[in-house]
Design a protein around this motif. Structure first.
Motif, PDB file in Angstrom:
ATOM      1  N   ALA A 130       6.963  14.561   5.429  1.00  9.73           N
ATOM      2  CA  ALA A 130       5.989  15.203   6.316  1.00  9.73           C
ATOM      3  C   ALA A 130       4.549  14.847   5.952  1.00  9.73           C
ATOM      4  CB  ALA A 130       6.169  16.721   6.266  1.00  9.73           C
ATOM      5  N   LYS A 131       4.379  14.052   4.882  1.00  7.37           N
ATOM      6  CA  LYS A 131       3.049  13.671   4.393  1.00  7.37           C
ATOM      7  C   LYS A 131       2.197  14.899   4.057  1.00  7.37           C
ATOM      8  CE  LYS A 131       2.700   8.978   6.133  1.00  7.37           C
ATOM      9  NZ  LYS A 131       4.126   8.767   6.222  1.00  7.37           N
ATOM     10  N   ARG A 132       2.874  15.865   3.390  1.00  8.09           N
ATOM     11  CA  ARG A 132       2.149  17.031   2.890  1.00  8.09           C
ATOM     12  C   ARG A 132       1.257  16.621   1.731  1.00  8.09           C
ATOM     13  NH1 ARG A 132       4.465  22.198   3.737  1.00  8.09           N
ATOM     14  NH2 ARG A 132       2.644  22.935   2.556  1.00  8.09           N
ATOM     15  N   MET A 133       0.213  17.401   1.496  1.00  3.43           N
ATOM     16  CA  MET A 133      -0.680  17.153   0.376  1.00  3.43           C
ATOM     17  C   MET A 133      -0.166  17.796  -0.908  1.00  3.43           C
ATOM     18  SD  MET A 133      -2.825  15.298   1.874  1.00  3.43           S
ATOM     19  CE  MET A 133      -4.003  15.110   0.548  1.00  3.43           C
ATOM     20  N   ILE A 134       0.773  18.712  -0.775  1.00  8.86           N
ATOM     21  CA  ILE A 134       1.363  19.399  -1.920  1.00  8.86           C
ATOM     22  C   ILE A 134       2.883  19.389  -1.792  1.00  8.86           C
ATOM     23  CG2 ILE A 134      -0.629  20.958  -2.156  1.00  8.86           C
ATOM     24  CD1 ILE A 134       1.254  23.160  -0.921  1.00  8.86           C
ATOM     25  N   ILE A 135       3.559  19.672  -2.896  1.00  8.90           N
ATOM     26  CA  ILE A 135       4.996  19.909  -2.853  1.00  8.90           C
ATOM     27  C   ILE A 135       5.205  21.420  -2.918  1.00  8.90           C
ATOM     28  CG2 ILE A 135       7.227  19.535  -3.956  1.00  8.90           C
ATOM     29  CD1 ILE A 135       6.018  17.059  -5.294  1.00  8.90           C
ATOM     30  N   PRO A 136       5.595  22.048  -1.829  1.00  5.82           N
ATOM     31  CA  PRO A 136       5.827  23.497  -1.868  1.00  5.82           C
ATOM     32  C   PRO A 136       6.905  23.860  -2.891  1.00  5.82           C
ATOM     33  CG  PRO A 136       5.676  22.729   0.391  1.00  5.82           C
ATOM     34  CD  PRO A 136       5.743  21.507  -0.472  1.00  5.82           C
ATOM     35  N   THR A 137       6.674  24.927  -3.603  1.00 11.56           N
ATOM     36  CA  THR A 137       7.606  25.377  -4.635  1.00 11.56           C
ATOM     37  C   THR A 137       8.712  26.229  -4.027  1.00 11.56           C
ATOM     38  OG1 THR A 137       5.859  25.392  -6.299  1.00 11.56           O
ATOM     39  CG2 THR A 137       7.811  26.722  -6.759  1.00 11.56           C
ATOM     40  N   THR A 153       0.830  -1.206   0.000  1.00 14.70           N
ATOM     41  CA  THR A 153       0.000   0.000   0.000  1.00 14.70           C
ATOM     42  C   THR A 153       0.866   1.258   0.000  1.00 14.70           C
ATOM     43  OG1 THR A 153      -1.746  -1.164   1.194  1.00 14.70           O
ATOM     44  CG2 THR A 153      -1.835   1.237   1.208  1.00 14.70           C
ATOM     45  N   ILE A 154       0.466   2.239  -0.803  1.00 18.56           N
ATOM     46  CA  ILE A 154       1.132   3.540  -0.850  1.00 18.56           C
ATOM     47  C   ILE A 154       0.081   4.638  -0.814  1.00 18.56           C
ATOM     48  CG2 ILE A 154       3.170   2.731  -2.093  1.00 18.56           C
ATOM     49  CD1 ILE A 154       1.901   3.780  -4.671  1.00 18.56           C
ATOM     50  N   LEU A 155       0.520   5.857  -0.538  1.00 17.92           N
ATOM     51  CA  LEU A 155      -0.350   7.024  -0.583  1.00 17.92           C
ATOM     52  C   LEU A 155       0.018   7.881  -1.783  1.00 17.92           C
ATOM     53  CD1 LEU A 155      -0.344   8.110   3.183  1.00 17.92           C
ATOM     54  CD2 LEU A 155      -2.162   6.889   1.976  1.00 17.92           C
ATOM     55  N   ILE A 156      -0.986   8.418  -2.434  1.00 16.76           N
ATOM     56  CA  ILE A 156      -0.773   9.279  -3.598  1.00 16.76           C
ATOM     57  C   ILE A 156      -1.435  10.626  -3.357  1.00 16.76           C
ATOM     58  CG2 ILE A 156      -1.337   9.635  -6.039  1.00 16.76           C
ATOM     59  CD1 ILE A 156       0.821   7.588  -5.709  1.00 16.76           C
ATOM     60  N   SER A 157      -0.698  11.707  -3.636  1.00 21.22           N
ATOM     61  CA  SER A 157      -1.252  13.060  -3.591  1.00 21.22           C
ATOM     62  C   SER A 157      -1.074  13.698  -4.959  1.00 21.22           C
ATOM     63  CB  SER A 157      -0.551  13.913  -2.527  1.00 21.22           C
ATOM     64  OG  SER A 157      -0.820  13.420  -1.239  1.00 21.22           O
ATOM     65  N   CYS A 158      -2.038  14.536  -5.338  1.00 17.88           N
ATOM     66  CA  CYS A 158      -1.994  15.203  -6.648  1.00 17.88           C
ATOM     67  C   CYS A 158      -1.868  16.713  -6.518  1.00 17.88           C
ATOM     68  CB  CYS A 158      -3.240  14.852  -7.456  1.00 17.88           C
ATOM     69  SG  CYS A 158      -3.416  13.103  -7.805  1.00 17.88           S
ATOM     70  N   GLY A 159      -1.442  17.185  -5.350  1.00 16.49           N
ATOM     71  CA  GLY A 159      -1.265  18.616  -5.179  1.00 16.49           C
ATOM     72  C   GLY A 159      -2.531  19.350  -4.785  1.00 16.49           C
ATOM     73  N   ASP A 160      -3.556  18.617  -4.346  1.00 13.84           N
ATOM     74  CA  ASP A 160      -4.774  19.252  -3.857  1.00 13.84           C
ATOM     75  C   ASP A 160      -5.120  18.662  -2.497  1.00 13.84           C
ATOM     76  OD1 ASP A 160      -5.779  16.745  -4.455  1.00 13.84           O
ATOM     77  OD2 ASP A 160      -6.804  17.386  -6.285  1.00 13.84           O
ATOM     78  N   GLU A 161      -6.356  18.784  -2.057  1.00 16.13           N
ATOM     79  CA  GLU A 161      -6.731  18.343  -0.716  1.00 16.13           C
ATOM     80  C   GLU A 161      -7.011  16.849  -0.621  1.00 16.13           C
ATOM     81  OE1 GLU A 161     -11.299  19.899  -1.448  1.00 16.13           O
ATOM     82  OE2 GLU A 161     -10.245  20.437   0.367  1.00 16.13           O
ATOM     83  N   TRP A 162      -7.018  16.156  -1.767  1.00 16.42           N
ATOM     84  CA  TRP A 162      -7.338  14.733  -1.765  1.00 16.42           C
ATOM     85  C   TRP A 162      -6.096  13.870  -1.577  1.00 16.42           C
ATOM     86  CZ3 TRP A 162     -12.063  12.640  -1.432  1.00 16.42           C
ATOM     87  CH2 TRP A 162     -13.153  13.453  -1.735  1.00 16.42           C
ATOM     88  N   GLU A 163      -6.278  12.779  -0.840  1.00  8.01           N
ATOM     89  CA  GLU A 163      -5.228  11.789  -0.623  1.00  8.01           C
ATOM     90  C   GLU A 163      -5.793  10.428  -1.010  1.00  8.01           C
ATOM     91  OE1 GLU A 163      -2.371  11.431   2.993  1.00  8.01           O
ATOM     92  OE2 GLU A 163      -4.184  10.325   3.508  1.00  8.01           O
ATOM     93  N   GLN A 218      -9.606  10.269   0.515  1.00  6.51           N
ATOM     94  CA  GLN A 218     -10.007  11.011   1.693  1.00  6.51           C
ATOM     95  C   GLN A 218      -9.432  12.425   1.656  1.00  6.51           C
ATOM     96  OE1 GLN A 218      -8.577   7.738   2.364  1.00  6.51           O
ATOM     97  NE2 GLN A 218      -6.558   8.539   1.841  1.00  6.51           N
ATOM     98  N   LYS A 219      -9.995  13.286   2.489  1.00  5.03           N
ATOM     99  CA  LYS A 219      -9.497  14.648   2.660  1.00  5.03           C
ATOM    100  C   LYS A 219      -8.982  14.784   4.092  1.00  5.03           C
ATOM    101  CE  LYS A 219     -12.702  16.946  -0.551  1.00  5.03           C
ATOM    102  NZ  LYS A 219     -13.735  18.007  -0.667  1.00  5.03           N
ATOM    103  N   PRO A 220      -7.715  14.510   4.333  1.00  2.00           N
ATOM    104  CA  PRO A 220      -7.197  14.502   5.703  1.00  2.00           C
ATOM    105  C   PRO A 220      -6.977  15.873   6.325  1.00  2.00           C
ATOM    106  CG  PRO A 220      -5.450  14.001   4.173  1.00  2.00           C
ATOM    107  CD  PRO A 220      -6.709  14.088   3.359  1.00  2.00           C
ATOM    108  N   GLY A 221      -7.056  16.925   5.521  1.00  2.00           N
ATOM    109  CA  GLY A 221      -6.895  18.277   6.077  1.00  2.00           C
ATOM    110  C   GLY A 221      -5.531  18.546   6.674  1.00  2.00           C
ATOM    111  N   LYS A 222      -4.468  18.115   6.007  1.00  2.00           N
ATOM    112  CA  LYS A 222      -3.119  18.268   6.552  1.00  2.00           C
ATOM    113  C   LYS A 222      -2.470  19.606   6.220  1.00  2.00           C
ATOM    114  CE  LYS A 222      -2.157  13.327   6.722  1.00  2.00           C
ATOM    115  NZ  LYS A 222      -1.359  12.197   6.218  1.00  2.00           N
ATOM    116  N   GLU A 223      -3.048  20.346   5.293  1.00  2.00           N
ATOM    117  CA  GLU A 223      -2.469  21.638   4.945  1.00  2.00           C
ATOM    118  C   GLU A 223      -2.990  22.737   5.870  1.00  2.00           C
ATOM    119  OE1 GLU A 223      -0.007  22.185   2.662  1.00  2.00           O
ATOM    120  OE2 GLU A 223       0.000  19.986   2.659  1.00  2.00           O
TER     121      GLU A 223
END
Length: 246
Positions: A140-147, A37-47, A68-73
């Motif tokens: 850090a399991k961020r939902m986005i990659i900060p630029t 199992t892995i987690l995938i983020s697409c740069g939005d609120e969805w995981e 899911q929307k974990p609200g990590k940002e």
């Protein structure tokens, strides 16, 4: 559980198509197998929780099993304007800024910066810094990659921050912690925030005046003098705490 970032267009009919450097990382570094199992983020609120279904040399396929929307940002976008520090301190600043929730890091060349980068070296550094941001975002399991933005001059940085709702400049000559508390406590979730941190030698007084004219509030972080790499982390930590409150 390991996290990876993909584009939204890489999720097709319930399958995630993973390509690029992550293929080697999953197959040869992590040595993951089908069914893991892995987690995938697409740069939005969805995981997306996914199960690896196929592994090849060029692509890995994973079935989406949950979304899911974990609200990590954080509820505000924080832009860290960091004046260039010496040696590899910028790498530490970027790593910790990403962990603390920064939305973007903007390297700034100011008058007292010891480091001076030409265009070629600047682009090489920014490319490396963005790689560090991506690694930190995964950890850090961020939902986005900060630029990590391209390097800006001081006036260019002020112009970029012009439209932001809250603008803070920690300054060692400032005093009055009660005023600083008032400024922090007045920040509302959803407001965009600019934090401008000086280099090892601090800001030139003229630069502070220019920042104030551009709408920055000069604040104190206490009676002790903080290193440039500590000042940003301290400010971001305070903001993270305030913005994480339910």
């Amino acid at each position: 559980m390991y996290r990876f970032f993909t584009g939204r267009e890489q999720i097709i009919d319930g399958k995630v198509h993973i390509t690029g450097d992550d293929v080697n990382h999953i197959r040869n570094v992590l040595r993951m197998k089908k069914g893991e199992t892995i987690l995938i983020s697409c740069g939005d609120e969805w995981e997306y929780t996914c199960s690896i279904s196929e592994l090849s040399e060029d692509e890995i396929l994973a079935d989406v099993t949950d979304a899911q929307k974990p609200g990590k940002e954080l509820r505000s976008k924080i832009y860290l304007f960091q004046c260039l520090p010496k040696s590899d301190k910028m790498e530490t600043v970027i790593q910790k800024a990403v962990e603390l929730g920064a939305f973007e890091v903007v390297p700034v060349s100011s008058k007292r910066c010891i480091v001076k980068l030409d265009q070629k070296r600047g682009k090489q550094k920014v490319a490396r810094w963005n790689g560090i941001a991506e690694s930190a975002a995964k950890q850090a399991k961020r939902m986005i990659i900060p630029t990590v933005h391209e390097i800006l001059g001081f006036r260019e940085a002020l112009e970029m921050a012009k439209e932001m709702d809250v603008k803070l400049i920690p300054y060692e000559m400032e005093s009055g912690m009660s005023r600083t508390r008032e400024i922090f406590s007045s920040i509302e979730p959803g407001q965009s925030i600019a934090v401008l941190i000086g280099p090892e030698g601090g800001f030139d007084e003229a630069e502070v005046e220019l920042a104030k004219e551009a709408g920055f509030s000069s604040i104190t972080l206490g009676r002790r003098i903080l290193r440039t790499e500590t000042a940003g982390m301290t400010t971001l930590s305070i903001l993270m705490y305030l913005l994480e409150l339910d």
